[in-house]
Design an enzyme around this catalytic site. Structure first.
Site, mmCIF file in Angstrom:
data_model
loop_
_atom_site.group_PDB
_atom_site.id
_atom_site.type_symbol
_atom_site.label_atom_id
_atom_site.label_comp_id
_atom_site.label_asym_id
_atom_site.label_seq_id
_atom_site.Cartn_x
_atom_site.Cartn_y
_atom_site.Cartn_z
ATOM 1 C CE1 TYR A 1 145.420 63.634 24.424
ATOM 2 C CE2 TYR A 1 143.221 64.087 23.550
ATOM 3 C CZ TYR A 1 144.240 64.358 24.449
ATOM 4 O OH TYR A 1 144.079 65.358 25.368
ATOM 5 C CE LYS B 1 111.800 55.686 24.764
ATOM 6 N NZ LYS B 1 111.294 54.304 24.715
HETATM 7 C C1 LIG Z 1 110.833 54.037 23.372
HETATM 8 C C2 LIG Z 1 109.579 53.286 23.168
HETATM 9 C C3 LIG Z 1 108.845 53.418 21.980
HETATM 10 C C4 LIG Z 1 109.362 54.187 20.770
HETATM 11 O O1 LIG Z 1 110.257 53.376 20.044
HETATM 12 P P1 LIG Z 1 110.921 53.879 18.658
HETATM 13 O O2 LIG Z 1 111.726 52.727 18.212
HETATM 14 O O3 LIG Z 1 111.771 55.062 19.018
HETATM 15 O O4 LIG Z 1 109.817 54.251 17.755
HETATM 16 C C5 LIG Z 1 107.614 52.799 21.897
HETATM 17 N N1 LIG Z 1 107.139 52.070 22.936
HETATM 18 C C6 LIG Z 1 107.827 51.896 24.081
HETATM 19 C C7 LIG Z 1 107.257 51.061 25.171
HETATM 20 C C8 LIG Z 1 109.079 52.480 24.229
HETATM 21 O O5 LIG Z 1 109.774 52.286 25.355
#
Ligand SMILES: *Cc1c(COP(=O)(O)O)cnc(C)c1O
Length: 359
Positions: free
Chosen positions: A256, A36
């Site tokens: 800055y 994702k």
């Molecule tokens: C993002 C997500 C993961 C992966 O988690 P990590 O900590 O990056 O391994 C697994 N399951 C769900 C439901 C998620 O939303």
């Protein structure tokens, strides 16, 4: 043309290596590679191609799944939050996606739908995170309704998500595992529980499918942890170049707010990267960057397009030299700690203007 501006290199050999580490750490489990958010900033399709050996991909948005199918990827794809609107169901069905069902509303959408092909469903049970999922006591009823639904392909699978898998004190995880077990007692079907932290730390949470995200990209899910200590390799390298070198006198200030004051006559390199590229302004003076194979400290605030680096002790540095912000030699976990955030946010935060090269 040579690119001296901020750029990312994505190392697909490292991605494949990290997938092998997942398999070593979760023997017997199938892998749902979580890609994702543009594969945590690494590029959705490039990451998916490198990880095509995974039994499934997990994404958060229908559009991400569309991109994967358009790129010719035929792996199982799970929509982690299911569909947001009934209009998306025919599309999910046509693309052969698996949908998560996490609420009574989504159950009703499926019951009301008339789909070309039934979709595979993962029933998500809320075991204590209180984000998504049906209440544990409602799981049995939800399964009966899904089994009776013409739009749902048998068999139904199950998942839950751990809220505190990265905490070494596993009391909350113990509770969640127990709630999940009890909610599904007597129900047949594959189960998925563990994210990266869960699969690394909790053998009892590996179940049939593991869902690694961050560890595929080479970073540790544990605060204070390092991917390297887990045998992982960093996948993303964020780099830019020196575009100016200048000498400043003791007592002069840089950047800055003039927050960095030269403690002695000093030399400063200006590099073409800033928060406009995703190099967060929460990183302060002293943050290490790498030039010519050595770490040098950031001097003053991160600007939108530039940073200043104290190179007083590196007189050989020249305009055009490469500056590495994170990757091999500079752990993104360490930067996240300095910035008061997690490596996930830094990796996801690399912006559109940064050119990506996949190697
Ligand atoms: C993002 C997500 C993961 C992966 O988690 P990590 O900590 O990056 O391994 C697994 N399951 C769900 C439901 C998620 O939303």
């Amino acid at each position: 043309m040579v690119n001296l501006a901020a750029r990312v290199t994505v190392d697909t050999a490292a991605l494949k290596h990290n997938l092998r580490v997942v398999r070593d750490r979760a023997p017997g489990a199938r892998v749902m590679a979580v890609i994702k958010a543009n594969a945590y900033g690494h590029g959705l399709v490039a990451a998916a191609r490198a990880l095509a050996d995974a039994e499934a991909f997990a994404v958060a948005r229908l559009e991400e799944a569309v991109s994967l199918r358009n790129a010719g990827l035929s792996n199982r794809i799970v929509l982690l939050e299911g569909v947001f609107h009934p209009d998306q169901l025919p599309r999910a069905s046509a693309l052969g996606l698996d949908v998560v069902v996490h609420s009574p509303g989504q159950l009703a959408m499926l019951e009301a739908a008339d789909l070309p092909e039934p979709v595979s469903v993962w029933l998500k049970v809320d075991t204590g995170m209180n984000r998504l999922g049906v209440r544990p006591g409602d799981a049995g009823d939800a399964v009966r309704r899904l089994a009776a639904c013409a739009s749902v392909a048998a068999p139904v699978r199950f998942m839950t998500h751990l809220a505190c898998a990265d905490e070494r004190d596993g009391v909350f995880t113990d509770r969640q595992l127990q709630v999940f077990d009890e909610a599904l007692a007597g129900l047949e079907g594959e189960r998925s529980i563990a994210n990266s932290a869960g699969l690394l730390w909790r053998a009892d949470a590996r179940a049939d499918w593991v869902r690694p995200g961050i560890m595929l990209y080479g970073a540790s899910p544990f605060s204070g942890g390092a991917g390297r200590d887990l045998g992982l390799k960093p996948v993303m390298r964020l780099a830019s170049s020196v575009i100016s070198v200048k000498d400043v006198r003791a007592g002069e200030r840089v950047g800055y707010g003039g927050t960095w004051e030269a403690p002695r006559d000093a030399r400063i390199a200006i590099a073409a990267i800033g928060y406009g590229d995703g190099y967060t302004r929460h990183l302060g003076s002293g943050t290490p960057v790498m030039i010519r194979g050595e770490t040098r400290p950031l001097a003053g605030r991160v600007s939108m397009d530039m940073i200043a680096v104290d190179i007083t002790d590196a007189p050989a540095v020249r305009v055009g030299d490469e500056v590495v912000l994170w990757g091999e030699g500079i752990a993104v976990e360490e930067l996240a700690r300095r910035a008061g955030t997690i490596p996930y946010e830094l990796l996801c935060g690399v912006t559109q203007r940064v050119a990506v090269t996949v190697v």
